[in-house]
Design a protein around this motif. Structure first.
Motif, PDB file in Angstrom:
ATOM      1  N   ILE A  92     107.873  99.402  43.029  1.00 52.54           N
ATOM      2  CA  ILE A  92     108.784  98.293  43.703  1.00 52.54           C
ATOM      3  C   ILE A  92     108.522  98.585  45.403  1.00 52.54           C
ATOM      4  N   HIS A  93     108.398  97.431  46.021  1.00 51.07           N
ATOM      5  CA  HIS A  93     108.120  97.643  47.553  1.00 51.07           C
ATOM      6  C   HIS A  93     109.547  97.722  48.171  1.00 51.07           C
ATOM      7  N   ALA A 162     106.713 105.113  34.034  1.00 46.72           N
ATOM      8  CA  ALA A 162     107.659 105.595  35.053  1.00 46.72           C
ATOM      9  C   ALA A 162     107.790 104.263  36.173  1.00 46.72           C
ATOM     10  N   VAL A 163     109.206 104.188  36.808  1.00 45.92           N
ATOM     11  CA  VAL A 163     109.425 103.362  37.562  1.00 45.92           C
ATOM     12  C   VAL A 163     109.381 103.893  38.808  1.00 45.92           C
ATOM     13  N   MET A 164     108.885 103.306  39.876  1.00 41.65           N
ATOM     14  CA  MET A 164     109.036 104.068  41.273  1.00 41.65           C
ATOM     15  C   MET A 164     109.089 102.954  42.535  1.00 41.65           C
ATOM     16  N   GLY A 165     109.618 103.525  43.396  1.00 42.64           N
ATOM     17  CA  GLY A 165     109.745 102.900  44.865  1.00 42.64           C
ATOM     18  C   GLY A 165     110.126 103.649  45.974  1.00 42.64           C
ATOM     19  N   GLY A 166     110.000 103.023  47.216  1.00 42.61           N
ATOM     20  CA  GLY A 166     110.588 103.700  48.257  1.00 42.61           C
ATOM     21  C   GLY A 166     111.624 102.819  49.180  1.00 42.61           C
ATOM     22  N   SER A 167     112.686 103.333  49.501  1.00 42.85           N
ATOM     23  CA  SER A 167     113.396 102.658  50.402  1.00 42.85           C
ATOM     24  C   SER A 167     114.338 101.701  49.388  1.00 42.85           C
ATOM     25  N   PRO A 196     115.746 106.548  48.499  1.00 45.26           N
ATOM     26  CA  PRO A 196     116.001 105.140  48.034  1.00 45.26           C
ATOM     27  C   PRO A 196     117.471 104.683  48.781  1.00 45.26           C
ATOM     28  N   MET A 197     117.441 103.479  48.771  1.00 47.80           N
ATOM     29  CA  MET A 197     118.678 102.979  49.406  1.00 47.80           C
ATOM     30  C   MET A 197     119.617 102.327  48.254  1.00 47.80           C
TER      31      MET A 197
END
Length: 325
Positions: A92-93, A162-167, A196-197
């Motif tokens: 997820i961007h 796995a789910v992943m993302g930055g910010s 993460p936000m």
């Protein structure tokens, strides 16, 4: 009076100083349109440039969105020289939930696909303020549910996703993990949360320390949360979904193992530390890394820095462990 900010690592400070206006000072524009333009002009190469001549097949797909919503566009990256089923990464961007697109993280994903032999899916979710909560997190949940249901077609082991993302992507990944738990959805193997936000309240020390400093600053963060939540943003008495702002979740038990990373010199530091601590308090697994003197998104803007090398190694190690590689 709020504490003085943690200094940036000297080499990273030089990187910040060298960034074109609008990248290193992305919070200065006071509108969503200006932030979108700043992100669009960032350092991300094209999909073709990111993949190059590596043994990775790229496919663009249109898949079902949430009930009553438009289809989702996803980018699928598959390794050629691995026998399925292999683990999967649902990506997820970032972009404050108001900007960015699914292709911006392809460089990060291509490296993981090549090195770990996993299949990666990157999702295009609807952005606020045109599509406020719950549209972004519901799109992401629909995407990971599609990946899980179509695991055999994708060559993915449905028990090793796995789910992943930055910010913002990290916040949405945390929200997806909460949704999957509460809806008895895909049995996620892990959640990789990169700076993460998570917290719309913006009351932590670090949320004030980086007011006017770094790549993602306080005024941009306030604007982004308001775009997502409207007048509820920042109001502790307002009803805000924990799937939109995971720091609001009352119960962090029963979640998949989490990898939580942030820089010591960024506004999300304290909310990320608190989230990992609350997972431990609920009896869950979390691995927490706070990188000394690192600003928000340091690995994207400073790919050759020693801190980036250490962070990438830590992420890969964790993924190998939770995905059984």
């Amino acid at each position: 009076m709020h504490a003085a900010p943690v200094p940036f690592d000297p080499a990273l400070a030089a990187v910040l100083d060298a960034l074109p206006r609008g990248e290193g000072d992305a919070a200065s524009p006071g509108t969503v349109a200006a932030i979108r333009a700043s992100v669009a002009n960032g350092p991300a190469p094209s999909v073709a440039e990111s993949v190059g001549d590596r043994g990775i097949d790229v496919e663009e797909r249109s898949v079902p969105g949430p009930d009553g919503a438009p289809p989702l566009e996803v980018t699928v990256l598959r390794p050629r020289r691995h026998t399925p089923p292999v683990p999967g990464l649902f990506s997820i961007h970032g972009g404050g939930m108001i900007s960015g697109d699914r292709h911006q993280d392809v460089p990060r994903l291509a490296d993981l696909v090549e090195e770990l032999g996993v299949v990666a899916v990157s999702v295009e979710y609807r952005l606020a303020p045109e599509h406020p909560d719950p549209a972004p997190v519901e799109d992401c949940y629909a995407g990971v549910r599609w990946m899980w249901r179509h695991a055999a077609e994708l060559g993915v082991d449905p028990d090793r996703i796995a789910v992943m993302g930055g910010s913002a992507g990290g916040g949405l990944a945390a929200g997806v993990a909460l949704l999957a738990r509460d809806r008895q959805g895909p049995p996620l193997a892990g959640q990789l949360l990169l700076c993460p936000m998570l917290d719309d309240l913006n009351t932590t020390v670090s949320s004030h320390q980086y007011d006017g400093r770094g790549t993602w600053q306080r005024d941009a963060n306030l604007l982004a949360w308001q775009a997502l939540l409207g007048d509820r943003a920042g109001d502790p008495s307002a009803e805000v979904s924990p799937y939109a702002a995971p720091a609001r979740a009352l119960d962090l038990s029963g979640l998949p193992p989490a990898f939580v990373e942030a820089g010591s010199a960024e506004l999300f530091r304290d909310e990320d530390v608190a989230y990992a601590s609350r997972i431990w308090a609920a009896g869950g697994q979390a691995e927490l890394h706070i990188w000394q003197g690192a600003f928000h998104g340091f690995d994207v803007f400073a790919p050759d820095h020693e801190i980036t090398r250490a962070a990438l190694a830590a992420r890969r190690s964790w993924l190998r462990r939770v995905l059984g590689l």
